[in-house]
Design a protein around this motif. Structure first.
Motif, short mmCIF file in Angstrom:
data_model
loop_
_atom_site.label_atom_id
_atom_site.label_comp_id
_atom_site.label_asym_id
_atom_site.label_seq_id
_atom_site.Cartn_x
_atom_site.Cartn_y
_atom_site.Cartn_z
N GLY A 32 0.82 -1.21 0.00
CA GLY A 32 0.00 0.00 0.00
C GLY A 32 0.85 1.26 0.00
N ASP A 33 0.45 2.21 -0.77
CA ASP A 33 1.17 3.49 -0.89
C ASP A 33 0.46 4.54 -0.04
N PRO A 34 1.12 5.07 1.01
CA PRO A 34 0.45 6.07 1.84
C PRO A 34 0.06 7.32 1.08
N VAL A 35 0.83 7.67 0.06
CA VAL A 35 0.51 8.85 -0.74
C VAL A 35 -0.80 8.64 -1.50
N ARG A 36 -0.97 7.45 -2.07
CA ARG A 36 -2.21 7.14 -2.79
C ARG A 36 -3.40 7.11 -1.83
N VAL A 37 -3.16 6.63 -0.59
CA VAL A 37 -4.23 6.59 0.40
C VAL A 37 -4.66 8.00 0.79
N ILE A 38 -3.68 8.89 0.92
CA ILE A 38 -3.98 10.28 1.30
C ILE A 38 -4.72 11.01 0.19
N LEU A 39 -4.24 10.89 -1.05
CA LEU A 39 -4.79 11.66 -2.15
C LEU A 39 -6.02 11.02 -2.78
N GLY A 40 -6.15 9.71 -2.64
CA GLY A 40 -7.28 9.02 -3.25
C GLY A 40 -6.94 8.54 -4.65
#
Length: 314
Positions: A32-40
């Motif tokens: 999982g990529d935290p950046v993708r989780v934050i930005l959607g």
């Protein structure tokens, strides 16, 4: 004593270093990529790259580890990716419910465990001994999360004695705060009582074979005096070991219970961080648990001399 404590503190340094290394690399290898989780999912590639640079996630892993290690040495656990605060502040602000739950669970578990353990030892091979063993095995075997659901169903839903979930800080609600903590503490205490009862029973039965117990009995001392003054104190070393070990686990292991009861402690913080891939918070929580475990075990080792004067430290 001072030289022993100093040696123990020095010996803990490599342990902390190993824990820190494992923590960093495992958390950074999580899927999982935290950046993708934050930005959607709708974020553009430019937005992803920009946020990675802002968070320092575009750097090679070894460089990030060096920076992170330097911050850890200074006591800086980093900043949360979601909470708009430092990890240290986030953990400290959630210590109260976790500490109170662990303290209450350990107290209840210790009292019940000592009671059933002494009862079983005094009535060795009798019906009360078998009953105490059965209760302790039941306590060890029943999962805390399952017991939590049963307690909520009975005491919150049916009887309406306690809140189903939630928490109010001690400074705001006063003693009413403990209404939110009784059920989660009971769920955790049940297992603690079972473990302590088994160890107490075994330790006291071992002391009954010693010469000083036979001497005390030959002098006509009351059974209560023999157990409390002679047997229990000499049996306390393994009991204290288990109690200290369990308390350290409770302080760092209330994660599932806090999630079930929606109590905003360090466990609830860690679970949410894992779901969000908030890596700095996950790392901070693991380091916090490791430090708690190490500290409590050191205090337990030092306390041995109080219960058994024959133990000398060098």
């Amino acid at each position: 004593m001072k030289s022993y404590i100093l040696k123990r503190l020095i010996s803990l340094i490599p342990v902390i270093i190993i824990v820190a290394i494992i923590t960093f690399f495992i958390t950074n290898l999580m899927p999982g990529d935290p950046v993708r989780v934050i930005l959607g999912n709708m974020a553009t590639e430019e937005q992803v790259i920009q946020l990675e640079e802002q968070l320092g996630l575009d750097q090679p892993l070894i460089y990030r580890f060096i920076d992170w290690s330097g911050n850890i040495i200074r006591g800086d656990l980093g900043d949360s990716l979601y909470l708009n605060s430092s990890v240290r502040v986030a953990i400290i602000s959630r210590l109260e419910p976790t500490f109170l739950i662990a303290l209450m669970a350990q107290f209840m578990g210790g009292v019940l465990g000592l009671f059933f353990g002494i009862l079983a030892a005094v009535n060795h091979r009798k019906i009360l001994d078998q009953l105490s063993i059965t209760v302790s095995l039941l306590g060890i075997s029943v999962p805390s999360f399952w017991l939590s659901i049963i307690l909520i169903l009975i005491f919150s839903v049916w009887l309406r004695w306690f809140p189903v979930s939630g928490y109010e800080p001690l400074a705001e609600a006063g003693l009413s705060t403990f209404r939110y903590l009784i059920l989660p503490s009971t769920a955790l205490a049940f297992m603690q009582a079972g473990i302590i009862a088994r160890i107490t029973r075994s330790s006291i039965l071992d002391t009954f074979k010693e010469d000083y117990i036979r001497t005390a009995r030959s002098k006509g001392l009351y059974q209560r005096t023999i157990i409390i003054k002679h047997s229990l104190r000499n049996a306390m070393v393994p009991i204290i070991t288990v109690i200290g070990h369990n308390f350290a686990i409770l302080l760092g292991g209330t994660w599932i219970i806090e999630t079930i009861f929606f109590i905003p402690g360090t466990g609830y913080l860690a679970i949410n961080a894992i779901m969000r891939r908030d890596i700095p918070v996950i790392q901070g929580c693991i380091i916090f648990v490791a430090l708690i475990y190490i500290t409590v075990n050191l205090l337990v080792d030092i306390s041995y001399a109080f219960f058994n004067p024959r133990i000398k430290y060098s």
